[in-house]
Design a protein around this motif. Structure first.
Motif, PDB file in Angstrom:
ATOM      1  N   THR A 176      -0.178 -17.459   2.227  1.00 58.84           N
ATOM      2  CA  THR A 176       1.350 -17.788   2.537  1.00 58.84           C
ATOM      3  C   THR A 176       1.550 -19.459   2.445  1.00 58.84           C
ATOM      4  O   THR A 176       0.617 -20.154   2.434  1.00 58.84           O
ATOM      5  N   GLU A 197       6.378 -14.333   9.767  1.00 52.05           N
ATOM      6  CA  GLU A 197       4.768 -14.599   9.920  1.00 52.05           C
ATOM      7  C   GLU A 197       4.378 -14.544   8.424  1.00 52.05           C
ATOM      8  O   GLU A 197       3.445 -15.318   8.145  1.00 52.05           O
ATOM      9  N   ASP A 198       4.827 -13.797   7.582  1.00 51.84           N
ATOM     10  CA  ASP A 198       4.223 -13.577   6.280  1.00 51.84           C
ATOM     11  C   ASP A 198       5.255 -14.294   5.244  1.00 51.84           C
ATOM     12  O   ASP A 198       4.954 -13.893   3.840  1.00 51.84           O
ATOM     13  N   SER A 199       6.252 -14.881   5.522  1.00 46.22           N
ATOM     14  CA  SER A 199       7.308 -15.834   4.605  1.00 46.22           C
ATOM     15  C   SER A 199       6.927 -16.971   3.977  1.00 46.22           C
ATOM     16  O   SER A 199       5.966 -17.390   4.602  1.00 46.22           O
TER      17      SER A 199
END
Length: 352
Positions: A176, A197-199
């Motif tokens: 990421t 969290e995963d952007s």
């Protein structure tokens, strides 16, 4: 305000000093490129060529300093070399002076690029990126050498304060990309943008006076332009009016202390288009850039006037100023007038 026709003459970088005093670019074509410095602080802009005996390569980078010198980054044989160029003013002999600053060994997989000009106008920094990590180098305005080492591959570069101590970069780590803040005083790295969290959360622009941040994130489900305020607990907003394809913010209005909603933002659109926006307006004005707009860049004054550099055969060194149009007032909703309530009629007055 006059809307100008769209005609981009060059997409080569055109870099403006933070105080708007000078700018620099690589001018010329093909094998005859040279550094050109623009003076913007006077009543009329003018350009000073800084040629050397050997033409510059097309991939060289230039950056203006507040004292009028121009930093250049070149690839020379097996090294990345940095030097300062300046006009000598000599009637005879070389017209351009050159001061060598230092160099970095060019290794396989190493990518080096200049960061935007430091807010103080006298220092300059570069990112040296490899698969093993990123090194932040000071290349002008002090001792030449590394300042901080950052795990991950970094790109971008946005200054967060007027002192030139806090720098934001976009760090790719563990799949990421997140914007992180680097303290140049101690080399400490801390999180800056963590929308999800995963952007992938990249910082595009910041205004130290108001705290306005412009970012691009895929947290809404697709890459979108959003805005927030540095240090605020409020969530990032992704206005519908900023659903602009391939829009890149390049200038923000300074001097709006504690009023981020009133800051004007200029965005570069495809095919030389220009858009102006304020967070408070919730409306984007689509305009055309000036004929010969250089690099799709510009500088916004504290008085709310946007200055765009351009170059044409008739005007080789020009700057056009524009003021954003007044945003239309919000629509007024007219509620229907309620019908009068039924009034009971006395029995003696009721029709038979």
């Amino acid at each position: 305000m006059t809307v100008c026709a769209i005609e981009m003459t060059t997409t080569a970088p055109f870099t403006i000093a933070p105080d708007g005093s000078y700018a620099a670019r690589l001018a010329g074509e093909g094998e005859a490129r040279y550094v050109e410095r623009w003076t913007l602080a006077g009543p009329e802009p003018y350009a000073v060529p800084l040629p050397l005996a050997q033409p510059e390569e097309a991939d060289s980078e230039v950056l203006p300093l507040a004292d009028g010198r121009v930093l250049i980054h070149r690839r020379v044989a097996d090294r990345h070399a940095f030097a300062l160029l300046y006009p000598t003013g000599a009637a005879a002999g070389p017209r351009t002076g050159e001061l060598q600053l230092g160099s970095v060994e060019a290794r396989e997989g190493l990518r080096i690029g200049l960061l935007p000009p430091s807010p103080d106008g006298f220092r300059a920094f570069a990112l040296a990126v490899t698969d093993a990590g990123t090194t932040l180098w000071r290349v002008a305005g002090g001792g030449f050498g590394p300042v901080a080492r950052i795990p991950g591959r970094c790109s971008g570069g946005v200054w967060l304060d007027r002192a030139g101590r806090m720098l934001a970069v976009d760090r790719e780590l563990d799949g990421t990309t997140k914007a992180v803040a680097v303290d140049l005083g101690c080399g400490e790295v801390s999180p800056l943008l963590q929308i999800c969290e995963d952007s992938d959360d990249r910082l595009l622009l910041a205004d130290p006076d108001s705290g306005l941040l412009l970012m691009r994130s895929d947290a809404p489900g697709e890459p979108r332009l959003g805005w927030g305020v540095l240090g605020s607990s409020l969530p990032v907003r992704f206005p519908e009016c900023l659903r602009l394809e391939d829009a890149h913010p390049f200038a923000v209005q300074p001097g709006q202390a504690l009023m981020p909603e009133t800051c004007g933002v200029a965005l570069r659109l495809p095919e030389g288009g220009l858009a102006l926006w304020r967070p408070a307006d919730r409306h984007v004005f689509r305009l055309g850039g000036p004929v010969g707009w250089l690099g799709g860049t510009g500088l916004w004054s504290a008085q709310g006037r946007l200055h765009l550099p351009y170059s044409t055969p008739e005007v080789p060194c020009g700057v056009v100023g524009m003021t954003p149009p007044v945003s239309p007032p919000p629509p007024v909703r007219l509620e229907p007038v309620p019908a009068p309530a039924a009034r009971p009629i006395p029995l003696q007055q009721a029709p038979l």
